[in-house]
Design an enzyme around this catalytic site. Sequence first.
Site, mmCIF file in Angstrom:
data_model
loop_
_atom_site.group_PDB
_atom_site.id
_atom_site.type_symbol
_atom_site.label_atom_id
_atom_site.label_comp_id
_atom_site.label_asym_id
_atom_site.label_seq_id
_atom_site.Cartn_x
_atom_site.Cartn_y
_atom_site.Cartn_z
ATOM 1 N N SER A 128 0.987 -1.147 0.285
ATOM 2 C CA SER A 128 0.174 -0.152 -0.367
ATOM 3 C C SER A 128 0.504 1.201 0.183
ATOM 4 O O SER A 128 1.237 1.505 -0.739
ATOM 5 C CB SER A 128 -1.144 0.334 1.095
ATOM 6 O OG SER A 128 -2.229 0.617 1.238
ATOM 7 N N HIS A 169 -7.949 -0.119 -0.846
ATOM 8 C CA HIS A 169 -7.926 -1.221 -2.282
ATOM 9 C C HIS A 169 -8.526 -2.198 -2.274
ATOM 10 O O HIS A 169 -8.665 -3.626 -2.424
ATOM 11 C CB HIS A 169 -6.898 -2.564 -1.276
ATOM 12 C CG HIS A 169 -5.596 -2.119 -1.044
ATOM 13 N ND1 HIS A 169 -4.822 -0.823 -1.862
ATOM 14 C CD2 HIS A 169 -4.976 -1.466 0.031
ATOM 15 C CE1 HIS A 169 -3.311 -0.443 -0.965
ATOM 16 N NE2 HIS A 169 -3.620 -0.838 0.428
#
EC number: 2.3.1.39
Length: 311
Positions: free
Chosen positions: A86, A195
């Site tokens: 991330s 996500h």
Amino acid sequence: MKILFTFPGQGPQVPQMLHRLPDNSLTHSLIEQASNALAEDVLLLDTAEALRSTRAVQLCLLIAGVVWAKQCQAEGIEADFCSGLSIGAFPAAVIAGALGFEDAVRLVALRGELMQQAYPQGFGLSAITGLQQNQIEALVAQVNSAESPVYLANINAEEQLVIAGRDDAMAQVMQLAKGLGAQKTHQLAVSVPSHCALLEEPAAKLVEAFKEIHISRPTCGYLSGTTGRVYWQPEKIADDLAMNMARTVNWRDAMVAAYQRDVRLAIEMPPGAVLTGLTRRAMEQGEALSLCQSGMQVAGRLAARLRENER
């Protein structure tokens, strides 16, 4: 045999984390660069109160990751690959030589603001341990709706997955997961449904911001924590960085790919330690360590031994 630097996503941040960086000229220079890039004192970002902000958390993780990786380089530890989960993809891109540090600081500030503004409350991430991916996908499909969205967000390991969405939808999936025998379920200390498709709109805005940024061909392999692929093309790295907030993380495949590319030492940058355990699962041989747990001396000794074995 190769060395991999890994960089954590949100979760391991702690108050005063920037004040605990090594007290030397390298750290001071990077802190000054980050402050100048934002026209603010970044050392104000790591208080307990400030870290309630997604923007502050992501900036602290970026700065800490870059500082510690450059400390490793100063000690003679060089990476063959860099990979981040991330937000960790941004320090990975900096250390890989693809993205300038000050550009990364400005982009991460924008990224954090966009994510925070999109879902200020009532959404987040939850982890489920002990079930297979297809089982979680079936539960998500059972609960997901326009009113109560929930998605598979992270494939961290074979039976360690993360879902993203509205709090009540995640709670339903976790309850169902327990009924199927999940070992553990818990909501993470992340206030954004990362996500998944819920962040496609802010990701598109970040894509636009990247059009003003120069991305270079990296000097070491940039391994995507989203796709598990090694990218050398600047345009693919820019796309991976801009869109990773809206795409499922596949850390499992990324670490399998690293091992297949002969990585035998993975060093996780502070303040992270979770990626180290996940990385070990993909490495039948070799070592994975967390720098904040093992220390620079251990990392340096293992790196030197690995390089010696190559000769």
